[in-house]
Design a protein around this motif. Structure first.
Motif, PDB file in Angstrom:
ATOM      1  N   ALA A 230       0.824  -1.204   0.000  1.00 31.06           N
ATOM      2  CA  ALA A 230       0.000   0.000   0.000  1.00 31.06           C
ATOM      3  C   ALA A 230       0.859   1.256   0.000  1.00 31.06           C
ATOM      4  O   ALA A 230       0.538   2.254  -0.664  1.00 31.06           O
ATOM      5  N   GLU A 231       1.977   1.229   0.725  1.00 33.74           N
ATOM      6  CA  GLU A 231       2.858   2.391   0.766  1.00 33.74           C
ATOM      7  C   GLU A 231       3.562   2.592  -0.574  1.00 33.74           C
ATOM      8  O   GLU A 231       3.746   3.739  -1.015  1.00 33.74           O
ATOM      9  N   ILE A 232       3.971   1.515  -1.219  1.00 36.86           N
ATOM     10  CA  ILE A 232       4.585   1.620  -2.542  1.00 36.86           C
ATOM     11  C   ILE A 232       3.599   2.251  -3.517  1.00 36.86           C
ATOM     12  O   ILE A 232       3.942   3.162  -4.285  1.00 36.86           O
ATOM     13  N   ALA A 233       2.355   1.787  -3.490  1.00 40.96           N
ATOM     14  CA  ALA A 233       1.335   2.321  -4.393  1.00 40.96           C
ATOM     15  C   ALA A 233       1.062   3.791  -4.124  1.00 40.96           C
ATOM     16  O   ALA A 233       0.923   4.594  -5.045  1.00 40.96           O
ATOM     17  N   ALA A 234       1.008   4.159  -2.834  1.00 42.01           N
ATOM     18  CA  ALA A 234       0.745   5.557  -2.488  1.00 42.01           C
ATOM     19  C   ALA A 234       1.883   6.459  -2.955  1.00 42.01           C
ATOM     20  O   ALA A 234       1.648   7.560  -3.476  1.00 42.01           O
ATOM     21  N   LEU A 235       3.115   6.006  -2.779  1.00 40.33           N
ATOM     22  CA  LEU A 235       4.257   6.808  -3.207  1.00 40.33           C
ATOM     23  C   LEU A 235       4.300   6.922  -4.724  1.00 40.33           C
ATOM     24  O   LEU A 235       4.547   8.010  -5.269  1.00 40.33           O
ATOM     25  N   ALA A 236       4.067   5.813  -5.413  1.00 40.82           N
ATOM     26  CA  ALA A 236       4.057   5.845  -6.874  1.00 40.82           C
ATOM     27  C   ALA A 236       2.983   6.801  -7.386  1.00 40.82           C
ATOM     28  O   ALA A 236       3.204   7.564  -8.338  1.00 40.82           O
ATOM     29  N   ASP A 237       1.814   6.780  -6.774  1.00 43.49           N
ATOM     30  CA  ASP A 237       0.739   7.698  -7.159  1.00 43.49           C
ATOM     31  C   ASP A 237       1.154   9.151  -6.942  1.00 43.49           C
ATOM     32  O   ASP A 237       0.933  10.013  -7.788  1.00 43.49           O
ATOM     33  N   GLY A 238       1.778   9.410  -5.796  1.00 38.52           N
ATOM     34  CA  GLY A 238       2.166  10.769  -5.467  1.00 38.52           C
ATOM     35  C   GLY A 238       3.252  11.325  -6.376  1.00 38.52           C
ATOM     36  O   GLY A 238       3.345  12.538  -6.580  1.00 38.52           O
TER      37      GLY A 238
END
Length: 319
Positions: A230-238
């Motif tokens: 979830a953190e990887i996805a959030a960072l990639a989105d940001g």
């Protein structure tokens, strides 16, 4: 510092950037490892064209899987198996030279290896630790020298040997100096060690630093130690269009799972070097067994164990 202590927990959260990088590729050559990317140059030209080829690998349908070599033989063997680009591991370079990693002691070894590996017909990215200097001009000069030798990319980190993070303004200045030293020829992978060192290990902190580094000219940003899906996805989105590089961990997400969460590049760090050490020592011990029967394989040594090997040579040069 291409470092990673293998964890044991798993992360299963799904991110929101599924799709373009999650699919499989066709056209893999027989005898290869399935690492080749459609449209890459088997005999990549030098200079700007090689830079563009390397940059394109960060925007493909699957993440670039970047294996990290520690000498000419390991790099050549990985290239021979079809990997479209090769990185280096600073731990492997340092340990092979009998020196500690991440302390700025391996500038000459790193430069020499970069010059040699640049003769390969694929893009090569060199781990330059923190640039081996806090003077942006000196960091830029190192980048220019590597680019002149034919190196396509560098990895520069904001973690320091004392366990703290470099001031983001200084790291931005180093990134800008690298880009100015070889415009359009040197791909800069800017690493932040928020999660690696456990210093403000949040997505917010990592995104703040990564965004600043991208604004300074970084072509890709790297957050080793970030393993939660979830953190990887959030960072990639940001990060938006800026490619995100993560460090592969055998105990966590697979390449396809990382792709689903938005990773654009997956580095193997020191894993291959540490596994090679483990296999070599196990093989020697199995041959030495009086029974002739090999013992059970030992675990791959962690970063700290390999980092400590230079101590076996003592502290006095020339002794």
């Amino acid at each position: 510092m291409s470092r990673y202590e293998d964890g044991t927990d798993t992360a299963t959260d799904h991110g929101t950037r599924a799709g373009t990088r999650a699919g499989t590729r066709e056209g893999t050559h027989g005898g290869k490892c399935g690492a080749t990317h459609e449209g890459t140059h088997e005999e990549a030209p030098g200079g700007d064209a090689r830079f563009e080829a390397f940059r394109a690998l960060h925007h493909g349908e699957r993440p670039l899987l970047l294996p990290n070599a520690w000498d000419h033989a390991s790099a050549a063997a990985l290239h021979r198996r079809g990997f479209p680009a090769i990185g280096t591991t600073s731990l492997g370079v340092a340990a092979a030279a009998g020196l500690p990693d991440g302390t700025g002691d391996t500038r000459e070894e790193t430069l020499a290896l970069g010059r040699g590996l640049a003769r390969l017909p694929v893009p090569v990215s060199v781990d330059i630790e923190d640039g081996f200097s806090d003077d942006p001009a000196e960091v830029g000069a190192l980048g220019a020298e590597l680019a002149r030798a034919g190196v396509t990319g560098v990895n520069i980190e904001d973690g320091r040997a004392d366990g703290v993070l470099t001031d983001p303004g200084l790291h931005r200045a180093k990134i800008a100096a690298l880009k100015e030293a070889a415009p359009g020829r040197l791909f800069v992978n800017a690493r932040t060690d928020t999660h690696w060192l456990g210093t403000d290990a949040t997505v917010t902190a990592a995104l703040r630093r990564c965004t600043a580094y991208a604004e300074a000219g970084a072509d890709c940003v790297f957050v080793p130690g970030l393993v939660d899906g979830a953190e990887i996805a959030a960072l990639a989105d940001g990060l938006g269009p800026t490619p995100l590089n993560v460090l592969y961990s055998p105990a966590h997400l697979s390449r396809d799972e990382l792709a689903e969460r938005g990773a654009a590049r997956i580095s193997l760090g020191s894993l291959l070097f540490r596994a090679a050490l483990q296999r070599a020592v196990d093989l020697a011990c199995s041959i030495a067994e009086p029974s002739g029967h090999p013992a059970a394989p030992s675990p791959v040594p962690g970063y700290g164990e390999v980092q400590g090997l230079h101590g076996e040579f003592g502290h006095s040069a020339g002794v």
